[in-house]
Scaffold this active site. Sequence first.
Site, PDB file in Angstrom:
ATOM      1  CG  ASN A  10     -11.601  35.033 -30.947  1.00 45.54           C
ATOM      2  OD1 ASN A  10     -11.105  34.045 -30.392  1.00 45.54           O
ATOM      3  ND2 ASN A  10     -12.057  35.016 -32.187  1.00 45.54           N
ATOM      4  CE  LYS A  12      -9.294  35.758 -34.307  1.00 50.11           C
ATOM      5  NZ  LYS A  12      -9.218  36.291 -35.656  1.00 50.11           N
ATOM      6  CG  HIS A  98     -14.544  33.692 -35.600  1.00 54.62           C
ATOM      7  ND1 HIS A  98     -13.625  33.592 -36.606  1.00 54.62           N
ATOM      8  CD2 HIS A  98     -14.306  34.872 -34.978  1.00 54.62           C
ATOM      9  CE1 HIS A  98     -12.852  34.680 -36.592  1.00 54.62           C
ATOM     10  NE2 HIS A  98     -13.237  35.461 -35.607  1.00 54.62           N
ATOM     11  CD  GLU A 100     -10.082  33.412 -37.532  1.00 56.99           C
ATOM     12  OE1 GLU A 100      -9.972  32.940 -36.390  1.00 56.99           O
ATOM     13  OE2 GLU A 100      -9.752  34.587 -37.820  1.00 56.99           O
ATOM     14  CD  GLU A 168     -15.632  39.072 -35.625  1.00 62.19           C
ATOM     15  OE1 GLU A 168     -14.893  39.728 -34.890  1.00 62.19           O
ATOM     16  OE2 GLU A 168     -15.443  37.874 -35.875  1.00 62.19           O
ATOM     17  N   GLY A 174      -8.217  40.512 -39.091  1.00 66.20           N
ATOM     18  CA  GLY A 174      -6.781  40.246 -39.110  1.00 66.20           C
ATOM     19  C   GLY A 174      -6.070  40.875 -40.291  1.00 66.20           C
ATOM     20  CB  SER A 212      -8.654  45.458 -38.288  1.00 66.66           C
ATOM     21  OG  SER A 212      -8.157  44.375 -39.064  1.00 66.66           O
TER      22      SER A 212
END
Length: 257
Positions: A10, A12, A98, A100, A168, A174, A212
């Site tokens: 991904n 992003k 996701h 985000e 996730e 991250g 991560s």
Amino acid sequence: MADIKLIVGNWKMNGLKDDSRQRTQALLQGVAGSAGEAFKMVLCPPALWIGEMVSLTKDSGIAIGGQDCHAKPSGAFTGNIAAVMLKEAGCEYVILGHSERRQYHAETDSQVAEKARAAHAAGLVAIVCVGELEADRDAGMQNAVVGKQLAEALPEGATAENTVVAYEPVWAIGTGKTASVKDVEEMHAFIRSELNKKISHANRVSILYGGSVKSSNALEILQTKNVDGVLVGGASLQADEFLAIARAGAAAAQEAA
Ligand code: PGA
């Protein structure tokens, strides 16, 4: 459960066209025919580079995916992209829900379900993301949170062929923090049992871990029971790292065979 591991990158909102092209070319060289055999690799670039990445990866065994889609096939939705558009551009997959998107665009589980329905109708595989916040885990609520997300974000019509689930934990994305192997194993077993309630042949649904993942921890994650692949953010931006993760996937699948 898939025989070979699904390794999804991904990207992003990272990389201009040249960076993306160079990274893809390095990946093509690195996989040298093993994509699709030893592992399945999917790249999810920024939407503007999808066409270019589809051309570059043609017949390579590497598939391309979108990072989001709209639930409607067309209409007055400024800035959005329809699932049918991703499909026509050559995508096979789309990441949905996701964290985000949930955090910065206030996406809800029911919206994710509508998007997944659109993805399925367009012939895309929906990679539906679920995962708890750190506070949920601290409170021991992770199964309740993920169970609710699965119940509400997976639409009727989800099958092992058209749906992948990505676990996730939000606190691991991250941040450099990875869930322990025990946590991953427990959650993936829980997700498998929840999927059994909803989807026939749920044992064949791929469940990915994300958060991560890097070359140094990929093997132990990919060796974990019920982990059928990984969804990789930061480390997918470096071709060498991502290739090492894919090779870890190949090693883990071979061991399990
Ligand atoms: P990360 O991101 O690998 O950078 O933690 C994972 C993701 O957001 O899918």
